[in-house]
Design a protein around this motif. Structure first.
Motif, PDB file in Angstrom:
ATOM      1  N   LEU A   1       0.875  -1.179   0.000  1.00 52.77           N
ATOM      2  CA  LEU A   1       0.000   0.000   0.000  1.00 52.77           C
ATOM      3  C   LEU A   1       0.914   1.231   0.000  1.00 52.77           C
TER       4      LEU A   1
ATOM      5  N   CYS B   1       2.795  -1.740   4.039  1.00 51.84           N
ATOM      6  CA  CYS B   1       2.298  -0.375   3.903  1.00 51.84           C
ATOM      7  C   CYS B   1       3.488   0.592   3.944  1.00 51.84           C
TER       8      CYS B   1
ATOM      9  N   PHE C   1      -4.800   0.919   7.473  1.00 52.14           N
ATOM     10  CA  PHE C   1      -4.093  -0.209   6.844  1.00 52.14           C
ATOM     11  C   PHE C   1      -4.298  -1.464   7.690  1.00 52.14           C
TER      12      PHE C   1
END
Ligand SMILES: C[S@@+](CC[C@H](N)C(=O)[O-])C[C@H]1O[C@@H](n2cnc3c(N)ncnc32)[C@H](O)[C@@H]1O
Length: 525
Positions: free
Chosen positions: A479, A501, A515
Motif C-alpha cells: 500500500l 504499507c 491499513f
C-alpha cells in the motif's frame, strides 16, 4: 438464571470461535432429473461435520435462517443403529480428545453429549433470523439438559414452548414403569417479541363440529362456553330460558357477557337455549366468523402429524428397503415449518439423517407454489447415497402403480467440506479461491454477504467506508501512493488490506485510511 455445569464445559463454551473456517466445495447440482457441474441451486446438501459446515455457512447466512429443525442423537446408549446414538462415534471421540483434552477420558455420556451440542447450538443461534425459531427433537435422555443449555444460549426469555409429540403407535406393554409414547420438540425463538407463530389450517374434521340445528341463515355454528372464571360480580345474574327456567352461572364463575350484551345477542338470535328452549344458554360461534386458523396446541397427536412407524413406512416406499432406522414423519416437519416459515424462507437441518426436512420443504412448495429453500448437513458417508438420493427421488417422484407419488420438482447442490481458509490458523491457504477469501474478509468487516465488485480489489462499501483487499497469491502487495492513485471509489474512510504499507501516517490521517496487514489483521470468527 440457573446454569448447567458439566466436565469440559469451559473448553467448549467459546469453541465455535476456534473452529477452522472451511470452504464449501460444490460436487454437483441435481436439476431436471440429472446431475451437472456447478452450484446453481439455492438448496444445499452438505456432507461433513455440522460444526465446520455451520461455520462455513456464516458469511452467507448469518441471521437469515427463518426456521431450524434439528433431530440430534438422543444419547440413548443404543449402539445398534446405522449411526452411533451414544456420542461414541470415532469422529466425535477424536474431536472431544482434541478440544477437551485429557479430561475427555473421564466424561460421562451426558458430558460428551453436552460438549458436542453446545458449540453447534451457538452457531445455530448466530444463523437464526431475528424473527425465526429453532425446533429440536429430543427425549428424556437429554431433554432437561438441553433445555438448560438452550436457556443459556438462546436466553430463557426466548423459550417458546415444549411440544409433546405422540411418536409411538403401539404402546410397549413390557415396560416396567411407563410405556413412553412421546418425544419432545423444544422451540426457542431468536427474539420472542418479534417471533410470530402462524395458525394451523382448519381441517375438514374440525369444520364438521359446526352444525345448523335451527337453520340459521348465517350458516353452521357450534355452541360456545357461556361462563368464565373467576367470577366477576356484575356478570353474575339470573337468566330466564324461553321455557321459563331460571339459570345462574356455575359456582365461582360468571356469565361470559354483561346482562345488556346478552340481551342484545338474544335479540340477534345469537344465543342458543337448546332445542327445547330449556337448556343453559350458549353463544353461537359461527364458522363464517371464526378466524381462518387455529392456534396450535402443545400436544401433537400421531393422527395429525404421523408416528415413527409411518416415517419408516414412507422411507421404505421411497427406497424399497429399510435403509435408515430413525426417520421422522414428513408431516411432523411440515407442521414445524408451516408454523414459522414463509413461502420464501430458508430452512436448515444440521442433523439431516435421511433428509426428511428437504422432503417436507419440497412438499410444501409443491402444495402452495412457495419458494422455500433448504440446507441440510449430514456427517455420515450416506449423505449422498441416502440423504441426497432420497431428495432426488422426491423431486423426480417415486413408487409404482397405485402407490406412485408424483415428483415435487426442485433442485439442490451437493457439497463437500473443502480446504480451510487459513493454514495452521496463520497463513492464507493459497489453494482457496480468491472469491472465498474476499467473501470471508468482507463478512468479518461488515457481517454481510459478499457481492463481487467491478473495481479490482474492492470488496464493497458500507457506511461510507470503502474496503479494499489488495492481495495477490504470487507476490507481495504494498500500500503506497502509486497504489492509492489507482483507487476509483470515493468514500469518507478507506480500510485497505495489503501485505505491506509504505504510506506516511500524516497522509493516512488526512485521507482516513486504515491499513490492515494480510494475514495478521484478518479477524478469525
Ligand atoms: C436422529 S438422526 C436424524 C434423522 C432425521 N430427522 C430424519 O428424519 O431422517 C441424526 C442424524 O444426525 C447425524 N449427525 C450426528 N452428528 C452429526 C454431526 N456432528 N454433523 C452432522 N451430522 C451429524 C447422524 O449421522 C444422523 O444421521
Amino acid at each position: 438464571m440457573p446454569t448447567l455445569n458439566w466436565i469440559g464445559k469451559e473448553k467448549v463454551i467459546n469453541h465455535h470461535q476456534d473452529v477452522p473456517y472451511k470452504i464449501l466445495e460444490p460436487q454437483y447440482t441435481f436439476s431436471n432429473g440429472k446431475e451437472s457441474k456447478g452450484a446453481t441451486s439455492e438448496n444445499k446438501i452438505i456432507h461433513g461435520d455440522n460444526l465446520e459446515a455451520l461455520k462455513s455457512l456464516l458469511p452467507e447466512y448469518e441471521g437469515k435462517i427463518k426456521c431450524i429443525y434439528i433431530d440430534p442423537p438422543y444419547n440413548t446408549g443404543n449402539e445398534g443403529w446405522v449411526y452411533n446414538d451414544n456420542v461414541s462415534h470415532p469422529k466425535l471421540k477424536k474431536w472431544l480428545g482434541q478440544v477437551v483434552g485429557k479430561e475427555s477420558e473421564d466424561l460421562s455420556r451426558h458430558d460428551k453429549w453436552l460438549c458436542m451440542m453446545y458449540p453447534r447450538l451457538k452457531l445455530l443461534h448466530k444463523l437464526l433470523a431475528d424473527d425465526g425459531a429453532i425446533f429440536i427433537s429430543i427425549d428424556d435422555n437429554e431433554q432437561a439438559n438441553l433445555k438448560l443449555i438452550c436457556d443459556e444460549i438462546f436466553g430463557g426469555r426466548n423459550f417458546v414452548t415444549s411440544i409433546a409429540w405422540q411418536r409411538a403407535y403401539a404402546p410397549v406393554s413390557l415396560n416396567k414403569y411407563f410405556s413412553t409414547n412421546h418425544d419432545f420438540v423444544l422451540c426457542y425463538s431468536k427474539k420472542k417479541d418479534i417471533y410470530r407463530v402462524k395458525k394451523l389450517k382448519r381441517t375438514e374434521k374440525q369444520n364438521k363440529d359446526y352444525k345448523n340445528p335451527d337453520k340459521d341463515p348465517r350458516g353452521n355454528w357450534k355452541a360456545g362456553n357461556p361462563s368464565v372464571g373467576p367470577a366477576v360480580e356484575k356478570n353474575v345474574y339470573k337468566v330466564k330460558c324461553p321455557s321459563g327456567r331460571i339459570v345462574l352461572p356455575p359456582k365461582g364463575r360468571s356469565w361470559l357477557y354483561s346482562e345488556e350484551k346478552l340481551n342484545e345477542l338474544i335479540d340477534d338470535n345469537r344465543i342458543w337455549f337448546g332445542k327445547d328452549g330449556n337448556s343453559i344458554w350458549a353463544p353461537k360461534l359461527f364458522l363464517s366468523e371464526v378466524s381462518d386458523g387455529i392456534t396450535p396446541l402443545t400436544t401433537w397427536l400421531y393422527s395429525e402429524v404421523g408416528h415413527t412407524q409411518d416415517a419408516k413406512k414412507d422411507l421404505k416406499q421411497i427406497f424399497n428397503d429399510d435403509l435408515f432406522a430413525t426417520p421422522k414423519p414428513v408431516k411432523l416437519i411440515e407442521r414445524i415449518i408451516s408454523l414459522t416459515a414463509d413461502k420464501n424462507s430458508i430452512i436448515l437441518d444440521s442433523f439431516a439423517g435421511s433428509g426428511t426436512t428437504a422432503h417436507a420443504v419440497l412438499n410444501l412448495n409443491k402444495e402452495d407454489g412457495g419458494n422455500r429453500k433448504f440446507i441440510l448437513i449430514e456427517m455420515e458417508d450416506y449423505a449422498n447415497t441416502i440423504t441426497g438420493e432420497r431428495v432426488k427421488r422426491v423431486i423426480n417422484g417415486y413408487g409404482e402403480g397405485s402407490k406412485a407419488i408424483e415428483g415435487t420438482g426442485g433442485d439442490f447442490t451437493y457439497y463437500e467440506l473443502g480446504e480451510a481458509l487459513f493454514k495452521d490458523d496463520k497463513m492464507l491457504n493459497e489453494d482457496v479461491p480468491l472469491t472465498k477469501i474476499q467473501e470471508y474478509v468482507w463478512y468479518t468487516e461488515t457481517k454481510e454477504a459478499f457481492n463481487a465488485q467491478e473495481e479490482n480489489y474492492l470488496l464493497g462499501t458500507k457506511h461510507d467506508t470503502a474496503y479494499y483487499f489488495y492481495y495477490e497469491k504470487d507476490r507481495l502487495t504494498t500500500l503506497d501512493e502509486s497504489y492509492l492513485r489507482t483507487l476509483k471509489t470515493k468514500a469518507q474512510q478507506y480500510i485497505i488490506y495489503a501485505d505491506l504499507c509504505l504510506l506516511d501516517q500524516k497522509l493516512m490521517d488526512k485521507y482516513h485510511i486504515v491499513f490492515k496487514k494480510i494475514p495478521r489483521d484478518i479477524t478469525r470468527f
